[in-house]
Design a protein around this motif. Structure first.
Motif, short mmCIF file in Angstrom:
data_model
loop_
_atom_site.label_atom_id
_atom_site.label_comp_id
_atom_site.label_asym_id
_atom_site.label_seq_id
_atom_site.Cartn_x
_atom_site.Cartn_y
_atom_site.Cartn_z
N THR A 37 0.85 -1.19 0.00
CA THR A 37 0.00 0.00 0.00
C THR A 37 0.88 1.24 0.00
OG1 THR A 37 -1.73 -1.18 1.19
CG2 THR A 37 -1.81 1.23 1.27
N SER A 78 -10.68 1.68 -4.75
CA SER A 78 -12.00 2.28 -4.53
C SER A 78 -12.34 2.15 -3.05
CB SER A 78 -13.06 1.57 -5.38
OG SER A 78 -13.32 0.29 -4.87
N ALA A 79 -13.41 2.81 -2.64
CA ALA A 79 -13.84 2.78 -1.24
C ALA A 79 -14.12 1.36 -0.75
CB ALA A 79 -15.07 3.66 -1.04
N GLU A 80 -14.38 0.44 -1.66
CA GLU A 80 -14.66 -0.95 -1.29
C GLU A 80 -13.38 -1.77 -1.07
OE1 GLU A 80 -16.21 0.45 -4.14
OE2 GLU A 80 -17.89 1.04 -2.87
N HIS A 81 -12.21 -1.18 -1.23
CA HIS A 81 -10.96 -1.93 -1.15
C HIS A 81 -10.19 -1.75 0.17
CE1 HIS A 81 -11.04 -1.92 -5.75
NE2 HIS A 81 -11.09 -3.19 -5.38
N GLN A 82 -10.86 -1.40 1.25
CA GLN A 82 -10.14 -1.22 2.51
C GLN A 82 -9.41 -2.48 2.93
OE1 GLN A 82 -12.27 0.50 5.80
NE2 GLN A 82 -13.42 1.87 4.45
N SER A 85 -6.18 -2.72 0.99
CA SER A 85 -5.22 -1.76 1.53
C SER A 85 -4.62 -2.26 2.83
CB SER A 85 -5.90 -0.40 1.76
OG SER A 85 -5.00 0.49 2.39
N ASN A 151 -15.08 6.53 -7.14
CA ASN A 151 -15.33 6.40 -5.70
C ASN A 151 -14.04 5.96 -5.02
OD1 ASN A 151 -16.64 6.26 -3.24
ND2 ASN A 151 -17.46 4.22 -3.62
N LEU A 153 -10.82 5.32 -2.56
CA LEU A 153 -10.56 5.17 -1.14
C LEU A 153 -9.62 6.29 -0.72
CD1 LEU A 153 -10.83 3.43 1.43
CD2 LEU A 153 -8.84 2.13 0.65
N TYR A 155 -7.55 8.42 2.60
CA TYR A 155 -6.93 8.19 3.90
C TYR A 155 -6.52 9.52 4.49
CZ TYR A 155 -4.01 5.89 7.41
OH TYR A 155 -3.47 5.45 8.58
N TYR A 160 -9.82 5.67 7.08
CA TYR A 160 -10.28 5.66 5.71
C TYR A 160 -11.52 6.52 5.57
CZ TYR A 160 -7.25 1.64 4.89
OH TYR A 160 -6.18 0.80 4.77
N ALA A 162 -14.27 8.22 2.11
CA ALA A 162 -14.66 8.11 0.71
C ALA A 162 -15.01 9.49 0.18
CB ALA A 162 -15.85 7.17 0.56
#
Length: 166
Positions: A37, A78-82, A85, A151, A153, A155, A160, A162
């Motif tokens: 990351t 994207s915000a769905e990839h926490q 990460s 969208n 991700l 930080y 995190y 969005a």
């Protein structure tokens, strides 16, 4: 202000600077895949198309990434990839980092996140060292744009977030 106080203030100030989260991925000389990351990614030029990535010198694979001609991919999360990460930022063994997320090899053999917001396929062109980090400039050879809503991700301040359109 003393240097150590300035360093603390700098770190606290940087926590307030929101950044997009990316995962840098590559294939090493021994064909082992590697991903980490990164939050320090920015464009350098559009002629030639290039970006830079800052990599802490303590990262075990920074030598490979800093080798001129090495290929790497910058996967914009994207915000769905926490979860992607988190595993790529942690101390998980390299091979375990590819157990989370939709990874596939692109036509160059690099591992890429198939549902990333965007993927930049780069070749290391210039490297310099500054302080604790290597600054790697990669020439972009290919861009993969996925047909998804923008969208990313984000930080900031250790958490995190969005992007929300106004």
């Amino acid at each position: 202000m003393q240097n150590n106080n300035l360093a603390v203030a700098m770190k606290l100030g940087m926590r307030r600077l929101a950044s997009g989260v990316c995962v840098l991925s590559t294939t090493l000389a021994d064909k082992q895949r590697f991903a980490m990351t990164v939050s320090s990614v920015t464009s350098v030029s559009d002629s030639p198309p290039s970006l830079l990535v800052c990599i802490n010198q303590l990262v075990s694979q920074q030598g490979h990434l800093a080798t001129l001609g090495s290929q790497f991919a910058v996967n914009v999360l994207s915000a769905e990839h926490q979860d992607v990460s988190n595993i790529c930022a942690g101390r998980a063994p390299t091979q375990d980092r590819f157990e989370v997320g939709n990874w596939e090899d692109d036509d160059t053999g690099l591992p890429v996140l198939s549902d990333a917001q965007a993927v930049f396929i780069c070749q290391t062109d210039h490297v310099t060292t500054y302080g604790t980090h290597k600054i790697v400039i990669g020439v972009i050879h290919k861009v993969i744009l996925n047909e998804v809503d923008v969208n990313p991700l984000l930080y900031a301040d250790g958490s995190y977030g969005a992007f929300k359109r106004q």
